[in-house]
Design a protein around this motif. Structure first.
Motif, PDB file in Angstrom:
ATOM      1  N   SER A 109       0.307  -1.057   0.087  1.00  0.00           N
ATOM      2  CA  SER A 109       0.147   0.105  -0.507  1.00  0.00           C
ATOM      3  C   SER A 109       0.959   1.274   0.066  1.00  0.00           C
ATOM      4  CB  SER A 109      -0.805   0.199   1.043  1.00  0.00           C
ATOM      5  OG  SER A 109      -0.292   0.083   2.959  1.00  0.00           O
ATOM      6  N   GLN A 110       1.623   1.319   0.759  1.00  0.00           N
ATOM      7  CA  GLN A 110       3.033   1.915   0.696  1.00  0.00           C
ATOM      8  C   GLN A 110       3.800   2.197  -1.140  1.00  0.00           C
ATOM      9  OE1 GLN A 110       6.085   2.175   4.050  1.00  0.00           O
ATOM     10  NE2 GLN A 110       6.343   4.073   2.524  1.00  0.00           N
ATOM     11  N   LEU A 111       3.832   1.545  -1.698  1.00  0.00           N
ATOM     12  CA  LEU A 111       3.923   1.928  -2.671  1.00  0.00           C
ATOM     13  C   LEU A 111       2.724   2.249  -3.685  1.00  0.00           C
ATOM     14  CD1 LEU A 111       5.872  -1.237  -3.701  1.00  0.00           C
ATOM     15  CD2 LEU A 111       6.944   0.667  -3.042  1.00  0.00           C
ATOM     16  N   VAL A 112       1.515   2.024  -3.615  1.00  0.00           N
ATOM     17  CA  VAL A 112       0.819   2.536  -4.110  1.00  0.00           C
ATOM     18  C   VAL A 112       0.297   4.139  -4.174  1.00  0.00           C
ATOM     19  CG1 VAL A 112      -1.772   1.912  -4.956  1.00  0.00           C
ATOM     20  CG2 VAL A 112      -0.881  -0.095  -4.267  1.00  0.00           C
ATOM     21  N   LYS A 113       0.606   4.534  -2.968  1.00  0.00           N
ATOM     22  CA  LYS A 113       0.604   6.055  -2.415  1.00  0.00           C
ATOM     23  C   LYS A 113       1.447   6.442  -2.883  1.00  0.00           C
ATOM     24  CE  LYS A 113      -2.236   4.825   1.765  1.00  0.00           C
ATOM     25  NZ  LYS A 113      -2.059   4.897   2.984  1.00  0.00           N
ATOM     26  N   SER A 114       2.623   5.914  -2.956  1.00  0.00           N
ATOM     27  CA  SER A 114       3.604   6.853  -3.429  1.00  0.00           C
ATOM     28  C   SER A 114       3.554   7.016  -4.943  1.00  0.00           C
ATOM     29  CB  SER A 114       5.535   5.954  -3.318  1.00  0.00           C
ATOM     30  OG  SER A 114       5.270   6.123  -2.206  1.00  0.00           O
ATOM     31  N   ALA A 115       3.250   5.470  -6.023  1.00  0.00           N
ATOM     32  CA  ALA A 115       2.707   5.842  -7.319  1.00  0.00           C
ATOM     33  C   ALA A 115       1.662   7.245  -7.174  1.00  0.00           C
ATOM     34  CB  ALA A 115       2.802   4.696  -7.852  1.00  0.00           C
ATOM     35  N   GLU A 116       0.646   7.172  -6.844  1.00  0.00           N
ATOM     36  CA  GLU A 116      -0.521   7.884  -6.874  1.00  0.00           C
ATOM     37  C   GLU A 116      -0.024   9.454  -6.912  1.00  0.00           C
ATOM     38  OE1 GLU A 116      -3.216   6.425  -4.849  1.00  0.00           O
ATOM     39  OE2 GLU A 116      -4.209   4.723  -5.954  1.00  0.00           O
ATOM     40  N   ALA A 117       1.373   9.461  -5.636  1.00  0.00           N
ATOM     41  CA  ALA A 117       1.797  10.694  -5.468  1.00  0.00           C
ATOM     42  C   ALA A 117       2.682  10.887  -6.183  1.00  0.00           C
ATOM     43  CB  ALA A 117       2.011  10.788  -4.261  1.00  0.00           C
ATOM     44  N   GLY A 118       3.433  10.659  -7.131  1.00  0.00           N
ATOM     45  CA  GLY A 118       4.757  11.232  -7.572  1.00  0.00           C
ATOM     46  C   GLY A 118       5.586  11.347  -6.372  1.00  0.00           C
ATOM     47  N   LYS A 119       5.652  10.849  -5.669  1.00  0.00           N
ATOM     48  CA  LYS A 119       6.854  10.787  -4.394  1.00  0.00           C
ATOM     49  C   LYS A 119       6.836   9.799  -3.441  1.00  0.00           C
ATOM     50  CE  LYS A 119       5.104  14.617  -2.056  1.00  0.00           C
ATOM     51  NZ  LYS A 119       5.763  15.983  -1.127  1.00  0.00           N
ATOM     52  N   TRP A 120       8.084   9.613  -3.189  1.00  0.00           N
ATOM     53  CA  TRP A 120       7.910   9.173  -1.779  1.00  0.00           C
ATOM     54  C   TRP A 120       6.970   9.275  -1.103  1.00  0.00           C
ATOM     55  CZ3 TRP A 120       8.670   4.289  -1.975  1.00  0.00           C
ATOM     56  CH2 TRP A 120       8.545   3.015  -0.974  1.00  0.00           C
TER      57      TRP A 120
END
Length: 148
Positions: A134-145
């Motif tokens: 889920s952290q990878l998903v949220k980072s991909a949606e935000a475009g940053k870590w």
């Protein structure tokens, strides 16, 4: 008779039928091209699960948002760094903001029998932060870590 979508006005006309798009596009492309026209939400989780499945050779059905990449999928050491680099490249994520340690260093620890027994008993390595999908998903949606 069903016809494929034509100009954007067709997408707007049928937007109430389609609210979610799972496309082989990057999230930024989906948000720029599809979402404004059709009013849809672009989901990243299926694409990231597919990416992790290909990287780890684990079936996609066994991977969910709660799965821990470093503990449940067994990604560690240089493989973990390679995974994050490929993830950043594929999903266009700036990973320069990573401040936690998710993966152990490459190599065998000096007291490897002790560490091996601890792993068999279900203990997690000390000092490593869990990395959920889920952290990878949220980072991909935000475009940053995104730290969780």
């Amino acid at each position: 008779m069903l016809q494929p979508f034509g100009p954007p006005r067709d997408a707007q006309r049928y937007a109430h039928f389609v609210r979610v798009a799972v496309l082989p596009l990057s999230h930024k492309m989906c948000m720029a091209l599809v979402a404004p026209v059709a009013g849809v939400t672009c989901l990243m989780e299926p694409e990231i699960i597919k990416f992790l499945s290909e990287f780890t050779a684990i079936k996609p059905g066994k991977i969910s948002g709660d799965t821990l990449v470093n503990f449940d999928l067994g990604v560690d050491g240089d493989d973990g760094l390679e995974l994050l680099q490929e993830y950043a490249k594929k999903f266009d994520v700036d990973i320069s903001g990573i401040s936690e340690s998710y993966f152990s260093p490459e190599g065998v620890p000096l007291l490897w029998p002790f560490h091996f027994i601890r792993l068999l008993l279900g203990h997690r390595p000390i000092g490593l932060v869990p990395l959920p999908v889920s952290q990878l998903v949220k980072s991909a949606e935000a475009g940053k870590w995104v730290n969780m």
